[in-house]
Scaffold this active site. Structure first.
Site, PDB file in Angstrom:
ATOM      1  N   SER A  50      35.717  44.575  24.123  1.00 54.54           N
ATOM      2  CA  SER A  50      34.364  44.400  24.676  1.00 54.54           C
ATOM      3  C   SER A  50      34.057  42.942  24.985  1.00 54.54           C
ATOM      4  O   SER A  50      32.964  42.610  25.404  1.00 54.54           O
ATOM      5  CB  SER A  50      33.328  44.948  23.693  1.00 54.54           C
ATOM      6  OG  SER A  50      33.506  44.358  22.412  1.00 54.54           O
ATOM      7  N   THR A  70      -7.441  56.632  47.869  1.00 53.13           N
ATOM      8  CA  THR A  70      -6.906  57.640  46.942  1.00 53.13           C
ATOM      9  C   THR A  70      -6.182  58.642  47.843  1.00 53.13           C
ATOM     10  O   THR A  70      -6.634  58.869  48.983  1.00 53.13           O
ATOM     11  CB  THR A  70      -8.005  58.373  46.129  1.00 53.13           C
ATOM     12  OG1 THR A  70      -8.835  59.085  47.028  1.00 53.13           O
ATOM     13  CG2 THR A  70      -8.852  57.400  45.304  1.00 53.13           C
ATOM     14  N   HIS A  71      -5.095  59.180  47.387  1.00 56.28           N
ATOM     15  CA  HIS A  71      -4.246  60.059  48.218  1.00 56.28           C
ATOM     16  C   HIS A  71      -3.819  59.346  49.501  1.00 56.28           C
ATOM     17  O   HIS A  71      -3.562  60.000  50.515  1.00 56.28           O
ATOM     18  CB  HIS A  71      -4.972  61.360  48.584  1.00 56.28           C
ATOM     19  CG  HIS A  71      -5.607  62.035  47.404  1.00 56.28           C
ATOM     20  ND1 HIS A  71      -4.984  62.990  46.649  1.00 56.28           N
ATOM     21  CD2 HIS A  71      -6.826  61.843  46.831  1.00 56.28           C
ATOM     22  CE1 HIS A  71      -5.781  63.383  45.672  1.00 56.28           C
ATOM     23  NE2 HIS A  71      -6.916  62.692  45.761  1.00 56.28           N
ATOM     24  N   SER A 103      17.046  41.916  61.089  1.00 55.56           N
ATOM     25  CA  SER A 103      17.985  42.986  61.416  1.00 55.56           C
ATOM     26  C   SER A 103      19.129  42.401  62.237  1.00 55.56           C
ATOM     27  O   SER A 103      18.926  41.493  63.035  1.00 55.56           O
ATOM     28  CB  SER A 103      17.254  44.062  62.220  1.00 55.56           C
ATOM     29  OG  SER A 103      18.181  44.768  63.029  1.00 55.56           O
ATOM     30  N   LYS A 130      12.890  42.361  64.396  1.00 57.96           N
ATOM     31  CA  LYS A 130      12.589  42.903  63.068  1.00 57.96           C
ATOM     32  C   LYS A 130      12.389  41.826  62.014  1.00 57.96           C
ATOM     33  O   LYS A 130      13.052  40.799  62.001  1.00 57.96           O
ATOM     34  CB  LYS A 130      13.715  43.835  62.595  1.00 57.96           C
ATOM     35  CG  LYS A 130      13.746  45.182  63.246  1.00 57.96           C
ATOM     36  CD  LYS A 130      12.466  45.995  63.094  1.00 57.96           C
ATOM     37  CE  LYS A 130      12.258  46.500  61.685  1.00 57.96           C
ATOM     38  NZ  LYS A 130      13.225  47.552  61.339  1.00 57.96           N
ATOM     39  N   ASN A 186      11.928  42.413  58.023  1.00 62.05           N
ATOM     40  CA  ASN A 186      11.875  43.507  57.048  1.00 62.05           C
ATOM     41  C   ASN A 186      11.462  43.018  55.663  1.00 62.05           C
ATOM     42  O   ASN A 186      11.857  41.935  55.249  1.00 62.05           O
ATOM     43  CB  ASN A 186      13.240  44.191  56.961  1.00 62.05           C
ATOM     44  CG  ASN A 186      13.646  44.821  58.284  1.00 62.05           C
ATOM     45  OD1 ASN A 186      12.784  45.301  59.022  1.00 62.05           O
ATOM     46  ND2 ASN A 186      14.924  44.796  58.594  1.00 62.05           N
ATOM     47  N   GLU A 190      11.460  46.099  49.115  1.00 65.88           N
ATOM     48  CA  GLU A 190      12.271  47.326  49.052  1.00 65.88           C
ATOM     49  C   GLU A 190      13.255  47.261  47.884  1.00 65.88           C
ATOM     50  O   GLU A 190      13.498  48.255  47.203  1.00 65.88           O
ATOM     51  CB  GLU A 190      13.004  47.538  50.380  1.00 65.88           C
ATOM     52  CG  GLU A 190      12.030  47.887  51.501  1.00 65.88           C
ATOM     53  CD  GLU A 190      12.649  47.760  52.877  1.00 65.88           C
ATOM     54  OE1 GLU A 190      13.828  48.115  53.054  1.00 65.88           O
ATOM     55  OE2 GLU A 190      11.945  47.281  53.784  1.00 65.88           O
ATOM     56  N   TYR A 230      27.674  53.810  11.669  1.00 61.37           N
ATOM     57  CA  TYR A 230      28.190  53.202  12.887  1.00 61.37           C
ATOM     58  C   TYR A 230      29.281  54.065  13.515  1.00 61.37           C
ATOM     59  O   TYR A 230      30.130  54.632  12.833  1.00 61.37           O
ATOM     60  CB  TYR A 230      28.761  51.802  12.595  1.00 61.37           C
ATOM     61  CG  TYR A 230      29.330  51.159  13.844  1.00 61.37           C
ATOM     62  CD1 TYR A 230      28.499  50.458  14.711  1.00 61.37           C
ATOM     63  CD2 TYR A 230      30.676  51.308  14.181  1.00 61.37           C
ATOM     64  CE1 TYR A 230      29.004  49.902  15.885  1.00 61.37           C
ATOM     65  CE2 TYR A 230      31.188  50.764  15.356  1.00 61.37           C
ATOM     66  CZ  TYR A 230      30.347  50.066  16.206  1.00 61.37           C
ATOM     67  OH  TYR A 230      30.840  49.531  17.364  1.00 61.37           O
ATOM     68  N   LYS A 290      25.276  47.657  24.967  1.00 63.13           N
ATOM     69  CA  LYS A 290      24.979  46.315  25.480  1.00 63.13           C
ATOM     70  C   LYS A 290      24.850  46.231  26.992  1.00 63.13           C
ATOM     71  O   LYS A 290      23.917  45.615  27.511  1.00 63.13           O
ATOM     72  CB  LYS A 290      26.046  45.317  25.004  1.00 63.13           C
ATOM     73  CG  LYS A 290      25.911  45.008  23.531  1.00 63.13           C
ATOM     74  CD  LYS A 290      27.163  44.346  23.000  1.00 63.13           C
ATOM     75  CE  LYS A 290      27.428  44.733  21.572  1.00 63.13           C
ATOM     76  NZ  LYS A 290      27.751  46.158  21.362  1.00 63.13           N
TER      77      LYS A 290
HETATM   78  N1  ARG Z   1      32.381  45.541  19.548  1.00 61.26           N
HETATM   79  C1  ARG Z   1      31.715  46.358  18.585  1.00 61.26           C
HETATM   80  C2  ARG Z   1      30.344  46.817  19.105  1.00 61.26           C
HETATM   81  O1  ARG Z   1      29.898  46.296  20.071  1.00 61.26           O
HETATM   82  C3  ARG Z   1      31.511  45.559  17.343  1.00 61.26           C
HETATM   83  C4  ARG Z   1      31.446  46.376  16.124  1.00 61.26           C
HETATM   84  C5  ARG Z   1      32.774  46.932  15.836  1.00 61.26           C
HETATM   85  N2  ARG Z   1      32.770  47.653  14.596  1.00 61.26           N
HETATM   86  C6  ARG Z   1      33.765  48.447  14.252  1.00 61.26           C
HETATM   87  N3  ARG Z   1      33.657  49.062  13.133  1.00 61.26           N
HETATM   88  N4  ARG Z   1      34.763  48.652  15.034  1.00 61.26           N
HETATM   89  O2  ARG Z   1      29.744  47.716  18.588  1.00 61.26           O
END
Ligand code: ARG
Length: 458
Positions: free
Chosen positions: A24, A156-157, A278, A284, A286, A291, A318, A326
């Site tokens: 990650s 309204t509407h 455009s 144009k 825009n 948007e 966990y 994330k």
């Molecule tokens: N990269 C993991 C996360 O974002 C960190 C925690 C990892 N924990 C584990 N027991 N493998 O959640």
């Protein structure tokens, strides 16, 4: 050298595709600052609790500060095997200070570590978002201040309803944003709960003084249950909801502005700086800024749904599913911070065509005021409503504006109302001024709204 944080019990290496799937670092490197702040606080607490010596603490802190500098100055060099931000920081710390680096993780798990890092990041995000919302709100209030007396049709509407001031329209959005700010502050309170010390799931076993962790980190309280602490992502879901609703508000603003800047309405012209052209049609201009603001709402909702779907049904405590928390949050916060800046710039620089707004006011928009006058003359409102409705229909049949209805038509429909008085009621400004209740569109009421919103500016 790889610095894998686990592996002692494994005989075979991880498959290459599994490693790619599992890693990650490419996205959680954004947690570097939070991760290091959390580690410095943890090292201090370990020393205070007598788990490491003061010399070990100082070595850890010096090393962590160096790693922090490398991230801040973009000189940090990632290595093969940097599975996630926690591994990367610890690996580098080891290179810098040697085996004492191994003391840092005493009694800590990546589970309480990542929950801490991510909460810290979300706290910063709440603050930045609130500031950006406040800036946009300020630009809307500026516009309101300049247009306390500018009349326009209220809809309204999407049908002409009653005259309002342009200030009232601007302040409607500023008021939505005031709620968004309140929501962010509220979300912030529940985010400021420190999970560190929950360890992997059951709590630290080495006598860590968790209270003392609060001295060095911007959290307000400690988490109260270790299982919940490592698996709770409610704060992220709440932040995403705040972002989604903010996005919905921006999309409504954008839609109004898109309509108002058509040739058909002609109330507003966006500055060149917030418009695009455009490639084919030379004439144009825009409203792409608007948007995109409208379109981003879909993406923000997608981020919220993605996280809620991840959270749903995972067993305690966990699970690696939670690593999926994330990216939606990073995406939503990045998207909104830029969107809010664009919105503030567009609002501050658009041109307001007050004459076009005035020209869009018609007599029929004062029908409610006519009915109110009949009520003042003693007629029950329902009856007044229907009498005025008949007048509107007659004027339409005769293809004339309501105020030009002949005296005999008026006398036939509403004998109580004298023609002179009737004609004098066709005054849009008076109509607006009468709506001076708290929160109303009258300039006096609008000035009070402006004063309240100005007080809340940061
Ligand atoms: N990269 C993991 C996360 O974002 C960190 C925690 C990892 N924990 C584990 N027991 N493998 O959640």
């Amino acid at each position: 050298m790889s610095h894998q944080l686990w592996g002692g019990r494994f005989a075979e290496p991880t498959a290459a595709e599994m490693r790619e799937f599992n890693d990650s670092f490419r996205f959680d490197r954004r947690l570097a600052e939070a991760d290091i702040a959390g580690s410095i606080a943890y090292a201090r607490a370990l020393a205070r609790s007598g788990i490491i010596t003061e010399q070990q603490r100082d070595a850890l802190i010096t090393g962590l500060e160096q790693v922090h500098r490398e991230f801040a100055e973009s000189t940090f060099i990632a290595r093969e095997g940097d599975e996630d931000i926690h591994t990367a920081v610890e690996r580098r710390l080891f290179e810098l200070i040697g085996p004492v680096a191994g003391m840092l993780h005493t009694g800590r798990s990546r589970n309480d570590q990542v929950a801490t890092d991510f909460r810290l990041w979300c706290l910063w995000a709440c603050d930045q978002l609130e500031e950006a919302v406040s800036a946009l709100q300020g630009r809307l209030v500026d516009q309101a201040e300049a247009h306390v007396e500018t009349l326009m049709p209220g809809y309204t509407h999407l049908q002409r309803a009653q005259p309002i001031t342009f200030a009232q329209w601007c302040l409607a959005y500023a008021t939505m944003l005031a709620r968004d700010r309140e929501r962010l502050r509220d979300c912030r309170r529940r985010t400021a709960v420190l999970p560190l010390g929950a360890s992997a799931l059951a709590g630290n076993a080495l006598g860590l003084d968790r209270e003392s962790l609060l001295q060095d980190l911007p959290f307000e309280r400690l988490s109260e249950n270790s299982l919940d602490a490592v698996s709770d992502r409610d704060f992220a879901a709440e932040l995403l909801f705040c972002c989604t609703l903010l996005g919905a508000h921006l999309s409504r603003l954008a839609e109004d502005v898109i309509l108002y800047s058509t040739a058909e309405f002609g109330f507003l012209t966006l500055a060149d700086a917030y418009s695009t052209g455009s490639s084919l049609m030379p004439q144009k201009r825009n409203p792409d800024s608007m948007e995109l603001l409208r379109g981003k709402a879909g993406r923000l909702l997608g981020d919220l749904v993605a996280l809620l779907t991840v959270i749903k049904g995972i067993p305690l405590a966990y699970n690696k599913d939670l690593q999926e928390d994330k990216e939606p949050v990073f995406d939503a916060v990045d998207t909104l911070l830029l969107a809010l800046r664009v919105a503030a710039g567009a609002v501050a620089t658009w041109q307001v065509h007050t004459e076009r707004m005035a020209a869009a006011l018609d007599d029929a928009m004062l029908a409610t005021d006519l009915a109110d006058e009949l009520v003042r003359l003693g007629m029950p409102f329902r009856e007044a409503h229907s009498a005025v409705g008949r007048l509107v229909r007659r004027a339409e049949e005769l293809c004339i504006p309501l105020r030009e209805l002949p005296a005999e038509e008026l006398a036939a429909a509403v004998p109580a109302l004298d023609i002179q008085r009737y004609r004098s009621l066709f005054d849009h400004r008076r109509s607006v001024e009468r709506r001076s209740v708290i929160g109303g569109t009258a300039p006096t009421a609008v000035r009070a709204q402006i004063a309240r919103l100005r007080q809340q500016e940061v």
